[in-house]
Design a protein around this motif. Sequence first.
Motif, PDB file in Angstrom:
ATOM      1  N   ILE A 146      66.984 -30.285  68.066  1.00  0.00           N
ATOM      2  CA  ILE A 146      68.432 -30.436  68.229  1.00  0.00           C
ATOM      3  C   ILE A 146      68.772 -30.117  69.677  1.00  0.00           C
ATOM      4  CG2 ILE A 146      70.714 -29.602  67.544  1.00  0.00           C
ATOM      5  CD1 ILE A 146      69.611 -29.003  64.803  1.00  0.00           C
ATOM      6  N   TYR A 147      69.499 -31.020  70.326  1.00  0.00           N
ATOM      7  CA  TYR A 147      69.814 -30.849  71.747  1.00  0.00           C
ATOM      8  C   TYR A 147      70.882 -29.785  71.937  1.00  0.00           C
ATOM      9  CZ  TYR A 147      70.492 -32.271  76.614  1.00  0.00           C
ATOM     10  OH  TYR A 147      70.542 -32.300  77.986  1.00  0.00           O
ATOM     11  N   ASN A 148      70.625 -28.817  72.840  1.00  0.00           N
ATOM     12  CA  ASN A 148      71.570 -27.724  73.052  1.00  0.00           C
ATOM     13  C   ASN A 148      72.365 -27.869  74.344  1.00  0.00           C
ATOM     14  OD1 ASN A 148      69.784 -27.089  75.096  1.00  0.00           O
ATOM     15  ND2 ASN A 148      69.082 -25.160  74.193  1.00  0.00           N
ATOM     16  N   GLY A 149      72.273 -29.036  74.991  1.00  0.00           N
ATOM     17  CA  GLY A 149      72.973 -29.257  76.247  1.00  0.00           C
ATOM     18  C   GLY A 149      72.048 -29.312  77.426  1.00  0.00           C
ATOM     19  N   THR A 150      70.897 -28.686  77.323  1.00  0.00           N
ATOM     20  CA  THR A 150      69.917 -28.708  78.408  1.00  0.00           C
ATOM     21  C   THR A 150      68.525 -29.117  77.927  1.00  0.00           C
ATOM     22  OG1 THR A 150      69.476 -26.338  78.102  1.00  0.00           O
ATOM     23  CG2 THR A 150      71.140 -26.941  79.743  1.00  0.00           C
ATOM     24  N   GLN A 151      68.215 -28.828  76.658  1.00  0.00           N
ATOM     25  CA  GLN A 151      66.902 -29.161  76.126  1.00  0.00           C
ATOM     26  C   GLN A 151      66.958 -29.219  74.600  1.00  0.00           C
ATOM     27  OE1 GLN A 151      64.305 -25.952  77.301  1.00  0.00           O
ATOM     28  NE2 GLN A 151      65.364 -24.435  76.057  1.00  0.00           N
ATOM     29  N   PHE A 152      65.862 -29.690  74.007  1.00  0.00           N
ATOM     30  CA  PHE A 152      65.778 -29.723  72.548  1.00  0.00           C
ATOM     31  C   PHE A 152      65.179 -28.419  72.025  1.00  0.00           C
ATOM     32  CE2 PHE A 152      65.830 -34.269  73.556  1.00  0.00           C
ATOM     33  CZ  PHE A 152      66.782 -34.712  72.654  1.00  0.00           C
ATOM     34  N   GLU A 153      65.764 -27.898  70.956  1.00  0.00           N
ATOM     35  CA  GLU A 153      65.253 -26.709  70.284  1.00  0.00           C
ATOM     36  C   GLU A 153      64.781 -27.096  68.887  1.00  0.00           C
ATOM     37  OE1 GLU A 153      68.027 -23.178  72.258  1.00  0.00           O
ATOM     38  OE2 GLU A 153      68.577 -24.045  70.310  1.00  0.00           O
TER      39      GLU A 153
ATOM     40  N   PRO B 290      70.605 -40.231  72.656  1.00  0.00           N
ATOM     41  CA  PRO B 290      71.857 -39.540  72.982  1.00  0.00           C
ATOM     42  C   PRO B 290      73.037 -39.890  72.079  1.00  0.00           C
ATOM     43  CG  PRO B 290      71.583 -41.396  74.429  1.00  0.00           C
ATOM     44  CD  PRO B 290      70.357 -41.370  73.559  1.00  0.00           C
ATOM     45  N   ALA B 291      72.845 -40.760  71.083  1.00  0.00           N
ATOM     46  CA  ALA B 291      73.954 -41.079  70.189  1.00  0.00           C
ATOM     47  C   ALA B 291      74.361 -39.870  69.359  1.00  0.00           C
ATOM     48  CB  ALA B 291      73.577 -42.241  69.279  1.00  0.00           C
ATOM     49  N   THR B 292      73.420 -39.023  69.010  1.00  0.00           N
ATOM     50  CA  THR B 292      73.677 -37.753  68.332  1.00  0.00           C
ATOM     51  C   THR B 292      72.878 -36.669  69.051  1.00  0.00           C
ATOM     52  OG1 THR B 292      71.823 -37.917  66.776  1.00  0.00           O
ATOM     53  CG2 THR B 292      73.886 -39.010  66.145  1.00  0.00           C
ATOM     54  N   LEU B 293      72.923 -35.452  68.528  1.00  0.00           N
ATOM     55  CA  LEU B 293      72.158 -34.346  69.126  1.00  0.00           C
ATOM     56  C   LEU B 293      70.754 -34.227  68.538  1.00  0.00           C
ATOM     57  CD1 LEU B 293      74.938 -31.570  69.227  1.00  0.00           C
ATOM     58  CD2 LEU B 293      74.345 -33.257  70.988  1.00  0.00           C
ATOM     59  N   LEU B 294      70.366 -35.151  67.673  1.00  0.00           N
ATOM     60  CA  LEU B 294      69.090 -35.064  66.959  1.00  0.00           C
ATOM     61  C   LEU B 294      67.968 -35.735  67.752  1.00  0.00           C
ATOM     62  CD1 LEU B 294      70.347 -35.919  63.360  1.00  0.00           C
ATOM     63  CD2 LEU B 294      70.287 -33.702  64.529  1.00  0.00           C
ATOM     64  N   GLN B 295      66.848 -35.053  67.859  1.00  0.00           N
ATOM     65  CA  GLN B 295      65.714 -35.578  68.616  1.00  0.00           C
ATOM     66  C   GLN B 295      64.995 -36.682  67.835  1.00  0.00           C
ATOM     67  OE1 GLN B 295      62.724 -32.653  69.600  1.00  0.00           O
ATOM     68  NE2 GLN B 295      62.008 -33.796  71.366  1.00  0.00           N
ATOM     69  N   GLN B 296      64.491 -37.660  68.573  1.00  0.00           N
ATOM     70  CA  GLN B 296      63.714 -38.739  67.966  1.00  0.00           C
ATOM     71  C   GLN B 296      62.572 -38.157  67.121  1.00  0.00           C
ATOM     72  OE1 GLN B 296      64.172 -42.245  68.565  1.00  0.00           O
ATOM     73  NE2 GLN B 296      62.725 -42.491  66.902  1.00  0.00           N
ATOM     74  N   GLY B 297      62.425 -38.672  65.885  1.00  0.00           N
ATOM     75  CA  GLY B 297      61.371 -38.195  64.996  1.00  0.00           C
ATOM     76  C   GLY B 297      61.800 -37.110  64.038  1.00  0.00           C
ATOM     77  N   TYR B 298      63.072 -36.759  64.004  1.00  0.00           N
ATOM     78  CA  TYR B 298      63.543 -35.717  63.091  1.00  0.00           C
ATOM     79  C   TYR B 298      63.343 -36.148  61.638  1.00  0.00           C
ATOM     80  CZ  TYR B 298      67.777 -38.396  61.997  1.00  0.00           C
ATOM     81  OH  TYR B 298      68.642 -39.364  61.556  1.00  0.00           O
ATOM     82  N   GLN B 299      63.270 -35.175  60.737  1.00  0.00           N
ATOM     83  CA  GLN B 299      63.108 -35.427  59.308  1.00  0.00           C
ATOM     84  C   GLN B 299      64.323 -34.884  58.562  1.00  0.00           C
ATOM     85  OE1 GLN B 299      60.404 -37.138  57.955  1.00  0.00           O
ATOM     86  NE2 GLN B 299      59.786 -37.440  60.106  1.00  0.00           N
ATOM     87  N   LEU B 300      64.927 -35.725  57.715  1.00  0.00           N
ATOM     88  CA  LEU B 300      66.101 -35.321  56.955  1.00  0.00           C
ATOM     89  C   LEU B 300      66.009 -35.911  55.550  1.00  0.00           C
ATOM     90  CD1 LEU B 300      69.783 -35.306  58.190  1.00  0.00           C
ATOM     91  CD2 LEU B 300      69.213 -36.252  55.947  1.00  0.00           C
ATOM     92  N   SER B 301      66.256 -35.074  54.554  1.00  0.00           N
ATOM     93  CA  SER B 301      66.267 -35.534  53.161  1.00  0.00           C
ATOM     94  C   SER B 301      67.377 -34.837  52.399  1.00  0.00           C
ATOM     95  CB  SER B 301      64.910 -35.276  52.490  1.00  0.00           C
ATOM     96  OG  SER B 301      64.632 -33.891  52.460  1.00  0.00           O
ATOM     97  N   CYS B 302      67.804 -35.458  51.297  1.00  0.00           N
ATOM     98  CA  CYS B 302      68.892 -34.908  50.482  1.00  0.00           C
ATOM     99  C   CYS B 302      68.498 -34.909  49.002  1.00  0.00           C
ATOM    100  CB  CYS B 302      70.164 -35.729  50.660  1.00  0.00           C
ATOM    101  SG  CYS B 302      70.865 -35.687  52.319  1.00  0.00           S
ATOM    102  N   THR B 303      69.063 -33.946  48.270  1.00  0.00           N
ATOM    103  CA  THR B 303      68.883 -33.873  46.828  1.00  0.00           C
ATOM    104  C   THR B 303      70.243 -33.592  46.199  1.00  0.00           C
ATOM    105  OG1 THR B 303      68.351 -31.527  46.977  1.00  0.00           O
ATOM    106  CG2 THR B 303      66.501 -33.080  46.988  1.00  0.00           C
ATOM    107  N   PRO B 304      70.416 -33.889  44.907  1.00  0.00           N
ATOM    108  CA  PRO B 304      71.725 -33.670  44.255  1.00  0.00           C
ATOM    109  C   PRO B 304      72.139 -32.217  44.209  1.00  0.00           C
ATOM    110  CG  PRO B 304      70.351 -35.162  42.970  1.00  0.00           C
ATOM    111  CD  PRO B 304      69.466 -34.581  44.023  1.00  0.00           C
ATOM    112  N   GLY B 305      71.210 -31.274  44.097  1.00  0.00           N
ATOM    113  CA  GLY B 305      71.588 -29.878  43.989  1.00  0.00           C
ATOM    114  C   GLY B 305      71.896 -29.488  42.564  1.00  0.00           C
ATOM    115  N   ALA B 306      71.974 -28.191  42.323  1.00  0.00           N
ATOM    116  CA  ALA B 306      72.262 -27.668  40.983  1.00  0.00           C
ATOM    117  C   ALA B 306      73.763 -27.525  40.801  1.00  0.00           C
ATOM    118  CB  ALA B 306      71.563 -26.315  40.794  1.00  0.00           C
ATOM    119  N   THR B 307      74.207 -27.660  39.565  1.00  0.00           N
ATOM    120  CA  THR B 307      75.627 -27.475  39.258  1.00  0.00           C
ATOM    121  C   THR B 307      75.798 -26.284  38.334  1.00  0.00           C
ATOM    122  OG1 THR B 307      75.464 -29.016  37.396  1.00  0.00           O
ATOM    123  CG2 THR B 307      76.147 -29.930  39.540  1.00  0.00           C
ATOM    124  N   HIS B 308      76.958 -25.675  38.390  1.00  0.00           N
ATOM    125  CA  HIS B 308      77.234 -24.526  37.529  1.00  0.00           C
ATOM    126  C   HIS B 308      78.701 -24.493  37.161  1.00  0.00           C
ATOM    127  CE1 HIS B 308      79.226 -21.993  40.645  1.00  0.00           C
ATOM    128  NE2 HIS B 308      78.523 -22.741  41.466  1.00  0.00           N
TER     129      HIS B 308
END
Length: 241
Positions: free
Chosen positions: A195-202, A223-241
């Motif tokens: 994730i880009y912090n303004g000067t470098q990716f962390e 530069p379209a977002t702050l995410l570095q090329q090659g990032y991994q992102l996934s989603c799940t429905p989550g638990a309900t209560h």
Amino acid sequence: MLAKVEVKDSCSAWVLIGDLQVFLRIRGNRDPVSSSRSQLCDTMRLFLSIICIFSASITAGTGLQCQDCQNYASTDCTGSLAVCSGSATSCMAAVTVITSDNLSSSSIVKSCASYPQLCGVFYSITMGPIHLASKTECCATDGCNSGTPQLPPRDLTPNGVQCPFCIAEASSCTSTGNIDCTGSETRCITYSGGIYNGTQFEQKAFKGCTTENVCNVPAPPYPATLLQQGYQLSCTPGATH
């Protein structure tokens, strides 16, 4: 659009305008010293000059111009106008605000909108005490992205969804518990990457609650977002209560 002129003789020429090739020739008396023919040739040369000037004007005038600037310390920036590439038809301004307890960090990016799928998008992510909100607005006239998108108020109403939570400066993290999701954050997210912090990716890894559009529309990298090329992102429905 560019015009190219290839003179064949004193009174004829090929004119290339974009992908259109046109042959112009003055017909009439073949006597090279004929005054009327000379006048016609002069007229043709003037006409060709007008074509070249007009074509150059089209080239300079058809590109959309957008304000281009970045500020990774506040939600304010002002930059010069930049001419967009042929594929960009709108300008964009994107604001991101990260809060943690009573602390906050803000950033803004203004540029040509190379990724129209981001236009009009608001999303948020909650990682325990850390909350991230971002909004992108687009417009279609020169310099129209001079303003600052306004984030909606945060909705803290529990929505019945629980997600695992963790955050680390590493390539992965392990959740030790769940958090209650609020507002429109109805999906659980797992992220790993820079994730880009303004000067470098962390390098960051986190899990938490997010809005559904984060899962449905893959975000382009920096530069379209702050995410570095090659990032991994996934989603799940989550638990309900």
